[in-house]
Design an enzyme around this catalytic site. Structure first.
Site, PDB file in Angstrom:
ATOM      1  N   ARG A  64      41.326  94.440  61.663  1.00 42.32           N
ATOM      2  CA  ARG A  64      42.781  94.387  61.851  1.00 42.32           C
ATOM      3  C   ARG A  64      43.409  93.156  61.191  1.00 42.32           C
ATOM      4  NH1 ARG A  64      41.689  97.354  65.704  1.00 42.32           N
ATOM      5  NH2 ARG A  64      39.882  96.023  65.784  1.00 42.32           N
ATOM      6  N   THR A  65      42.875  92.009  61.538  1.00 45.39           N
ATOM      7  CA  THR A  65      43.527  90.773  61.086  1.00 45.39           C
ATOM      8  C   THR A  65      43.471  90.691  59.560  1.00 45.39           C
ATOM      9  OG1 THR A  65      42.849  89.750  63.144  1.00 45.39           O
ATOM     10  CG2 THR A  65      43.594  88.273  61.408  1.00 45.39           C
ATOM     11  N   LYS A  93      24.885  79.049  51.949  1.00 47.07           N
ATOM     12  CA  LYS A  93      23.941  78.164  51.226  1.00 47.07           C
ATOM     13  C   LYS A  93      23.979  76.753  51.795  1.00 47.07           C
ATOM     14  CE  LYS A  93      24.980  80.317  46.739  1.00 47.07           C
ATOM     15  NZ  LYS A  93      25.587  79.972  45.436  1.00 47.07           N
ATOM     16  N   ARG A 115      39.250  82.900  58.471  1.00 48.93           N
ATOM     17  CA  ARG A 115      38.587  83.141  59.761  1.00 48.93           C
ATOM     18  C   ARG A 115      37.160  82.640  59.632  1.00 48.93           C
ATOM     19  NH1 ARG A 115      38.496  88.566  63.350  1.00 48.93           N
ATOM     20  NH2 ARG A 115      40.546  87.734  63.836  1.00 48.93           N
ATOM     21  N   HIS A 152      43.678  81.677  67.856  1.00 48.81           N
ATOM     22  CA  HIS A 152      44.061  82.759  66.946  1.00 48.81           C
ATOM     23  C   HIS A 152      45.599  82.832  66.972  1.00 48.81           C
ATOM     24  CE1 HIS A 152      43.959  86.335  64.673  1.00 48.81           C
ATOM     25  NE2 HIS A 152      43.178  87.098  65.412  1.00 48.81           N
TER      26      HIS A 152
HETATM   27  C1  NCD Z   1      40.542  89.487  68.329  1.00 49.47           C
HETATM   28  C2  NCD Z   1      39.793  88.325  67.690  1.00 49.47           C
HETATM   29  O1  NCD Z   1      39.258  88.449  66.597  1.00 49.47           O
HETATM   30  O2  NCD Z   1      39.801  87.277  68.316  1.00 49.47           O
HETATM   31  N1  NCD Z   1      40.743  90.542  67.451  1.00 49.47           N
HETATM   32  C3  NCD Z   1      41.841  90.518  66.646  1.00 49.47           C
HETATM   33  O3  NCD Z   1      41.991  89.644  65.828  1.00 49.47           O
HETATM   34  N2  NCD Z   1      42.765  91.450  66.839  1.00 49.47           N
HETATM   35  C4  NCD Z   1      39.956  89.898  69.624  1.00 49.47           C
HETATM   36  C5  NCD Z   1      38.511  90.290  69.664  1.00 49.47           C
HETATM   37  O4  NCD Z   1      37.829  90.347  68.655  1.00 49.47           O
HETATM   38  O5  NCD Z   1      38.071  90.560  70.776  1.00 49.47           O
END
Ligand code: NCD
Length: 351
Positions: A64-65, A93, A115, A152
């Site tokens: 999703r993100t 590495k 991320r 997040h």
């Molecule tokens: C969340 C995350 O990655 O923290 N997902 C997201 O970004 N929508 C929640 C999760 O993974 O549980």
């Protein structure tokens, strides 16, 4: 309006005017798309980042993100470069986040989204971009798309936007959060953003082992926001919150040594449709993905908002990126960060 932050590492950087402004922008996008304007052709957005190139680096799992960020980047007319999968990257590495970020910045990118599985990695990347600015005069905004169990912030922005849409207000709400409140980074960022609004009240439902971190509890006490902690979802629902925000138990944070504990905890908080009888006004949210904590039978309820919540990822991220790339003025704060970077203990400690 100019946002008060240059990098988005933590929700605690976001002020109430920042949040209101971004929700207004995202709301405008939703409204125009609702009137039939194609997302990728919105005047004022489609060319907003033309001739820009944004790096989208997802070293930890995501669907999703990542996809909503990439769709947003394209909706703003920007080019994009990507890295995915920790094991396919130089970080595997042994390269540090610091070096990796400096290299990216040197490839003439205009913003960096990352991320990473380590809590604190986002701050290191933002600091490295400030060092880069110090050396070159070029500001490259950083956006945290999730750093380990820490934060997040863009998810929290789309979450408060969803709550505002569903509840028609943000002030005076009672918000319950349930599940893995210890490792669920979306919850940490969301509590911080909701705390900007008056008369907020929280209920936290989790097994003892997955309670909300002490630092968040202490901060709520300090700023005088009332909250209740309970150990079952039933107790939280009985308190009739306006919003019930579900989360999954974060299996990855238990691996590899503690999978027995994960097995023991994974079904401790599960929402089933019959539990919501007579609770038609309770907005049900979940950042997704769900595993077993949210029964699919809930999906049919009109107050199940999680798919609308996920869809809000694109307008909110378009708004965030457009506004962050618009920042003309940068404060001197980065020079302080640069000094911190020169401290060898800091370097050893964080990268
Ligand atoms: C969340 C995350 O990655 O923290 N997902 C997201 O970004 N929508 C929640 C999760 O993974 O549980």
């Amino acid at each position: 309006m100019t946002l008060s932050f240059r990098h988005l590492v933590s929700a605690s950087q976001v002020t109430r005017p920042d949040a209101d402004f971004l929700m207004e922008r995202a709301g405008e996008i939703v409204e125009r798309v609702g009137r039939g304007e194609p997302l990728t052709r919105l005047k004022g957005y489609r060319d907003a980042c033309r001739d820009k190139c944004i790096a989208s680096l997802f070293y930890e799992e995501s669907t999703r993100t990542r996809v909503s960020f990439e769709r947003s980047i394209k909706g703003l007319g920007s080019d994009i470069v990507t890295a995915q999968d920790f094991k396919a990257s130089s970080l595997y590495k042994g390269e540090s986040i610091w070096d990796n970020t400096k290299i990216m910045a040197g490839y003439d990118i205009d913003a960096m989204i990352m991320r990473h599985q380590d809590a604190g990695s986002a701050q290191v990347a933002a600091d490295a971009l400030d060092a880069f600015r110090h050396e070159t005069g070029r500001h490259v905004p950083f956006i945290n798309a999730g750093d380990g169990e820490n934060e997040h912030p863009t998810q929290a922005l789309l979450d408060i936007f969803t709550i505002q849409q569903e509840c028609r207000k943000l002030a005076g709400l009672h918000v319950a959060m349930a599940g893995d409140l210890k490792f669920g980074r979306t919850v940490h960022s969301l509590v911080k953003l909701l705390s900007l609004y008056p008369d907020m009240r929280f209920t936290f439902a989790s097994p003892q082992r997955l309670k909300i971190p002490d630092y968040i509890r202490e901060e709520l006490v300090r700023i005088g926001i009332p909250f209740t902690e309970v150990s079952t979802l039933e107790e939280a629902i009985d308190l009739d919150p306006d919003v019930n925000y579900m989360t999954r138990v974060q299996k990855k944070r238990f691996e590899p040594d503690n999978l027995d504990e994960y097995e023991r905890l994974k079904d401790s908080i599960v929402l089933k449709a019959p539990m919501l009888k007579g609770k038609d006004n309770m907005v049900i949210m979940h950042p997704l993905p769900r595993v077993m904590e949210l029964d699919t039978a809930v999906d049919a309820l009109p107050n199940a908002a999680y798919f609308r919540q996920a869809a809000n990822g694109i307008p909110m991220r378009m708004a965030i990126i457009r506004e962050m790339l618009n920042v003309q003025q940068v404060s001197g704060e980065s020079d302080m960060w640069y000094q911190r970077r020169l401290d060898p203990d800091y370097i050893q400690g964080v990268i």
